[in-house]
Motif scaffolding. Structure first.
Motif: not given
Length: 264
Positions: A17-21, A54-56, A61-62, A222-227
Motif C-alpha cells: 500500500i505504501g509503495f503504490v501510494l 486506518v492503515a490508509v 500521512a507518512t 514501502g513508502t521509502l522504497l516507493g520514493r
C-alpha cells in the motif's frame, strides 16, 4: 515465542500500500480491503474496511510529510477539499456499515473495475501551478472544490478507501493545479478521509489495532522504497500506472465473480 501467522502478510500488505501510494500517487488504498480479506485473512468485510481505513490514513500521512517538505502541497485548496470530503466520508461510512457485508464487498469489486478503467486514461496536467486560495479566488475555487470533495468523500466513506485515485483528478478539475501538486495535496485529503472513516468504524469496534501496527511498519518501508523507485523509474511512470490499473481490474473482476457466486 513465535509470531502470529498474520504478521508477515500484514507487513507485506502495508508495504505494498505504501509503495503504490508513493510511486503512482494513488490507488494503493483500493488494494487494502482485498489484501486484508484474501491475503491477511480478515473474515469480516466490515472489519477489513475499518482496519484498511486506518492503515490508509496512516500511510498517507507518512507520504504527506515528504511531499510537504518538497513544497508539493497547496494547503488551503487541499484543506477545503478535505473538509467537504470529511462530511461526505462520515455519511458514507454510516451507510456502508448498514450495508450487507458480502454485497458491499461485491460492490467494492465493481468499483475496482471502474477505477482501473479510469486509471487507464492518461492524466492531463493542470494549467495553473501558482493556484492559491485568496480573497479574490476563494469563491470560484470553493464553488468547484466543495461539491467535488463531498462526492469523493461519500464514496471513500462508503467503501472505506482513501480515494486518492478520485482526489487527484478532482483537485485538477477544481483548481487547475498540475498533477505533481495534485498528488502531494491529495495525501492531505486521503489522510483526512481515511481518518474519518476509521473513526466511524472504530467507534463500532470494527478495527483490528494489532493488525494496524504491523501494516504501518510495512507501510513505512514501502513508502521509502516507493520514493526510491519513483526517482529511478520517473520516465516509465505511465507504464507502471497502466500495469497497476490492469491488476486492479483483474482483482476486481475476481471479487465480483466470487460475490455473485455467494449471492446466487
Amino acid at each position: 515465542m513465535p509470531f502470529p501467522e498474520f504478521v508477515l502478510p500484514a507487513l507485506l500488505s502495508g508495504a505494498l500500500i505504501g509503495f503504490v501510494l508513493a510511486l503512482v500517487g494513488g490507488g494503493g488504498s483500493i488494494l487494502a480491503v482485498p489484501l486484508l480479506v484474501y491475503f491477511v485473512g480478515v473474515g469480516q468485510p466490515h472489519m477489513a474496511i475499518g482496519t484498511a481505513a486506518v492503515a490508509v490514513a496512516l500511510n498517507a500521512a507518512t507520504g504527506l510529510a515528504g511531499h510537504a517538505r518538497a513544497g508539493n502541497v497547496r494547503w488551503a485548496c487541499a484543506a477545503s477539499f478535505a473538509l467537504a470530503g470529511v462530511i461526505g466520508a462520515a455519511l458514507g461510512a454510516e451507510a456502508g456499515k448498514a450495508f450487507d457485508g458480502d454485497k458491499l464487498l461485491a460492490l467494492f469489486g465493481l468499483l475496482m473495475v471502474v477505477v482501473g478503467a479510469l486509471m487507464l486514461r492518461k492524466r492531463t496536467g493542470g494549467e495553473n501551478p501558482d493556484v492559491r486560495m485568496t480573497r479574490e479566488t476563494a469563491r470560484p475555487l470553493l464553488g468547484r472544490i466543495i461539491p467535488t470533495g463531498l462526492g469523493v468523500g461519500l464514496m471513500a466513506g462508503f467503501f472505506g478507501i482513501g480515494g486518492g485515485f478520485l482526489i487527484v483528478p478532482g483537485l485538477v478539475f477544481a483548481t487547475a493545479m498540475p498533477i505533481s501538486l495534485a498528488i502531494g495535496s491529495s495525501l492531505l485529503v486521503v489522510t483526512a478521509l481515511g481518518a474519518t472513516t476509521a473513526a466511524s468504524y472504530a467507534l463500532s469496534g470494527l478495527v483490528d489495532w494489532v493488525l494496524i501496527g504491523w501494516m504501518l511498519a510495512g507501510g513505512i518501508a514501502g513508502t521509502l522504497l516507493g520514493r526510491m523507485a519513483g526517482k529511478r523509474l520517473a520516465g516509465r511512470k505511465r507504464t507502471l500506472e497502466i500495469g497497476f490499473a490492469v491488476m486492479v481490474i483483474a482483482i476486481g473482476v475476481g471479487i465480483v465473480a466470487e460475490g455473485v457466486a455467494k449471492l446466487a
